[in-house]
Design a protein around this motif. Structure first.
Motif, PDB file in Angstrom:
ATOM      1  N   ASP A 191       0.268  -3.715  -6.979  1.00  0.00           N
ATOM      2  CA  ASP A 191       1.576  -3.339  -7.520  1.00  0.00           C
ATOM      3  C   ASP A 191       1.484  -2.975  -9.012  1.00  0.00           C
ATOM      4  N   MET A 192       0.568  -3.625  -9.726  1.00  0.00           N
ATOM      5  CA  MET A 192       0.479  -3.376 -11.175  1.00  0.00           C
ATOM      6  C   MET A 192      -0.419  -2.197 -11.541  1.00  0.00           C
ATOM      7  N   HIS A 193      -1.308  -1.834 -10.621  1.00  0.00           N
ATOM      8  CA  HIS A 193      -2.283  -0.804 -10.977  1.00  0.00           C
ATOM      9  C   HIS A 193      -2.057   0.543 -10.316  1.00  0.00           C
ATOM     10  N   ARG A 194      -0.955   0.684  -9.567  1.00  0.00           N
ATOM     11  CA  ARG A 194      -0.730   1.998  -8.959  1.00  0.00           C
ATOM     12  C   ARG A 194      -0.285   2.965 -10.058  1.00  0.00           C
ATOM     13  N   GLU A 195      -0.454   4.261  -9.737  1.00  0.00           N
ATOM     14  CA  GLU A 195      -0.158   5.265 -10.757  1.00  0.00           C
ATOM     15  C   GLU A 195       1.343   5.479 -10.929  1.00  0.00           C
ATOM     16  N   THR A 196       2.057   5.520  -9.804  1.00  0.00           N
ATOM     17  CA  THR A 196       3.498   5.800  -9.870  1.00  0.00           C
ATOM     18  C   THR A 196       4.292   4.499  -9.970  1.00  0.00           C
ATOM     19  N   ALA A 197       5.121   4.416 -11.010  1.00  0.00           N
ATOM     20  CA  ALA A 197       6.039   3.290 -11.194  1.00  0.00           C
ATOM     21  C   ALA A 197       5.387   1.925 -10.952  1.00  0.00           C
ATOM     22  N   PRO A 198       4.321   1.603 -11.685  1.00  0.00           N
ATOM     23  CA  PRO A 198       3.687   0.295 -11.474  1.00  0.00           C
ATOM     24  C   PRO A 198       4.603  -0.843 -11.923  1.00  0.00           C
TER      25      PRO A 198
ATOM     26  N   ARG B 296       0.824  -1.217   0.000  1.00  0.00           N
ATOM     27  CA  ARG B 296       0.000   0.000   0.000  1.00  0.00           C
ATOM     28  C   ARG B 296       0.862   1.273   0.000  1.00  0.00           C
ATOM     29  N   THR B 297       1.823   1.341   0.933  1.00  0.00           N
ATOM     30  CA  THR B 297       2.566   2.601   1.062  1.00  0.00           C
ATOM     31  C   THR B 297       3.561   2.811  -0.092  1.00  0.00           C
ATOM     32  N   SER B 298       3.934   1.725  -0.783  1.00  0.00           N
ATOM     33  CA  SER B 298       4.870   1.908  -1.900  1.00  0.00           C
ATOM     34  C   SER B 298       4.193   2.601  -3.085  1.00  0.00           C
ATOM     35  N   ALA B 299       2.877   2.718  -3.036  1.00  0.00           N
ATOM     36  CA  ALA B 299       2.166   3.427  -4.105  1.00  0.00           C
ATOM     37  C   ALA B 299       2.193   4.943  -3.876  1.00  0.00           C
ATOM     38  N   ILE B 300       2.637   5.361  -2.700  1.00  0.00           N
ATOM     39  CA  ILE B 300       2.637   6.796  -2.374  1.00  0.00           C
ATOM     40  C   ILE B 300       3.890   7.447  -2.975  1.00  0.00           C
ATOM     41  N   PRO B 301       3.701   8.445  -3.868  1.00  0.00           N
ATOM     42  CA  PRO B 301       4.857   9.028  -4.561  1.00  0.00           C
ATOM     43  C   PRO B 301       5.961   9.504  -3.625  1.00  0.00           C
ATOM     44  N   ALA B 302       5.610  10.038  -2.456  1.00  0.00           N
ATOM     45  CA  ALA B 302       6.643  10.538  -1.530  1.00  0.00           C
ATOM     46  C   ALA B 302       7.554   9.411  -1.056  1.00  0.00           C
ATOM     47  N   VAL B 303       6.999   8.209  -0.908  1.00  0.00           N
ATOM     48  CA  VAL B 303       7.805   7.062  -0.482  1.00  0.00           C
ATOM     49  C   VAL B 303       8.768   6.690  -1.610  1.00  0.00           C
ATOM     50  N   ARG B 304       8.260   6.655  -2.821  1.00  0.00           N
ATOM     51  CA  ARG B 304       9.105   6.272  -3.964  1.00  0.00           C
ATOM     52  C   ARG B 304      10.211   7.310  -4.184  1.00  0.00           C
ATOM     53  N   ALA B 305       9.842   8.578  -4.047  1.00  0.00           N
ATOM     54  CA  ALA B 305      10.833   9.638  -4.258  1.00  0.00           C
ATOM     55  C   ALA B 305      11.927   9.536  -3.196  1.00  0.00           C
ATOM     56  N   TYR B 306      11.525   9.244  -1.970  1.00  0.00           N
ATOM     57  CA  TYR B 306      12.485   9.146  -0.866  1.00  0.00           C
ATOM     58  C   TYR B 306      13.518   8.040  -1.126  1.00  0.00           C
ATOM     59  N   LEU B 307      13.063   6.924  -1.706  1.00  0.00           N
ATOM     60  CA  LEU B 307      13.974   5.780  -1.891  1.00  0.00           C
ATOM     61  C   LEU B 307      14.751   5.814  -3.209  1.00  0.00           C
ATOM     62  N   PHE B 308      14.299   6.673  -4.123  1.00  0.00           N
ATOM     63  CA  PHE B 308      14.901   6.697  -5.457  1.00  0.00           C
ATOM     64  C   PHE B 308      16.415   6.935  -5.404  1.00  0.00           C
ATOM     65  N   GLU B 309      16.836   7.989  -4.736  1.00  0.00           N
ATOM     66  CA  GLU B 309      18.247   8.362  -4.738  1.00  0.00           C
ATOM     67  C   GLU B 309      19.109   7.319  -4.000  1.00  0.00           C
ATOM     68  N   THR B 310      18.547   6.736  -2.922  1.00  0.00           N
ATOM     69  CA  THR B 310      19.270   5.688  -2.184  1.00  0.00           C
ATOM     70  C   THR B 310      19.629   4.549  -3.138  1.00  0.00           C
ATOM     71  N   GLN B 311      18.647   4.148  -3.933  1.00  0.00           N
ATOM     72  CA  GLN B 311      18.867   3.022  -4.851  1.00  0.00           C
ATOM     73  C   GLN B 311      19.868   3.393  -5.946  1.00  0.00           C
ATOM     74  N   LYS B 312      19.734   4.607  -6.510  1.00  0.00           N
ATOM     75  CA  LYS B 312      20.638   5.048  -7.579  1.00  0.00           C
ATOM     76  C   LYS B 312      22.087   5.069  -7.094  1.00  0.00           C
ATOM     77  N   LYS B 313      22.247   5.561  -5.853  1.00  0.00           N
ATOM     78  CA  LYS B 313      23.592   5.721  -5.307  1.00  0.00           C
ATOM     79  C   LYS B 313      24.278   4.356  -5.168  1.00  0.00           C
TER      80      LYS B 313
END
Ligand code: DC
Length: 219
Positions: free
Chosen positions: A180-187, A97-114
């Motif tokens: 996971d497949m139907h969320r709007e951000t990064a499904p 549920r919470t992984s569909a929230i854009p703020a959560v995805r944005a928060y983890l994006f840079e950690t993963q890239k790094k």
């Protein structure tokens, strides 16, 4: 020289983490389980009863970090190792549920890239090939039928007390797939340049071998 990045995406229970661990041990790469990061965020949000609208400003207080010891990933909230706590069915659903929230995805994006910039990695998740590492050297979309995934999970849990029924596990898997497949951000979806590997009829060893072969051919 640029580090090698391998992306493995796919639905829950397709064998991503076990297979990615086998492949990374063989190749000497770091295995990054991004689901654990989403789970740790879900644990933080759940434990602290954070309403969705406050997530963006609260997440930095979680002091989320990951460490690797002998190639094994541990996840921390502050000084607390939460690697075990994030593996409950409740946190699985909360993370979906919470992984569909854009703020959560944005928060983890840079950690993963790094991590991917600084290491040779096999990174598994839902949006690694599509969003996090669109230029990954090799992209794999690993899947299996929902029934087969539920069967595997049931086998894993059968020995434990309070094991859910096969039907409950299958229902949870289908619900998580849908979310996971139907969320709007990064499904969850297969990247156009990803290779599909269906593990329904393969053992873990066969799947790992197939992927090692594919990586060998590509690199
Ligand atoms: O892989 P997992 O089951 O540990 O992931 C837990 C949840 O986190 C899953 O329901 C979807 C989400 N997730 C995600 O949205 N993106 C990722 N890269 C990894 C996991």
């Amino acid at each position: 020289m640029k580090n090698i990045n391998i992306a493995i995406d796919g639905p829950a229970g397709a064998g991503k983490s076990t297979i990615a661990k086998m492949v990374s041990a063989k190749l000497g790469y770091i295995y990054v389980d991004t689901g654990a990061l989403y789970r740790a965020c879900a644990l933080y949000i759940t434990e602290n009863n954070i309403p969705d609208e406050d997530i963006e400003k609260s997440l930095p207080n979680a002091r989320l970090s990951i460490k690797f010891a002998d190639g094994v990933q541990r996840v921390f909230l502050g000084d607390r190792d939460v690697s075990g706590l994030i593996r409950t069915p409740e946190i699985s659903m909360a993370a979906s549920r919470t992984s569909a929230i854009p703020a959560v995805r944005a928060y983890l994006f840079e950690t993963q890239k790094k991590i991917a910039r600084e290491n040779n990695v096999i990174m598994d998740g839902r949006d690694i090939g599509t969003v996090v590492l669109p230029n990954a050297d090799v992209k794999i979309f690993l899947t299996a039928s929902a029934e087969e995934r539920a069967k595997r999970r049931y086998k894993e849990l059968a020995e434990k007390p309070d094991c859910p029924t096969y039907e409950n596990i299958l229902e949870d898997i289908k619900k998580r797939d849908y979310q996971d497949m139907h969320r709007e951000t990064a499904p969850l979806k297969q990247a156009e340049d990803a290779v599909l590997v269906d593990t329904t009829k393969l053992t873990l060893e066969q799947s790992a071998e197939k992927i090692i072969e594919m990586i060998g051919e590509k690199l």
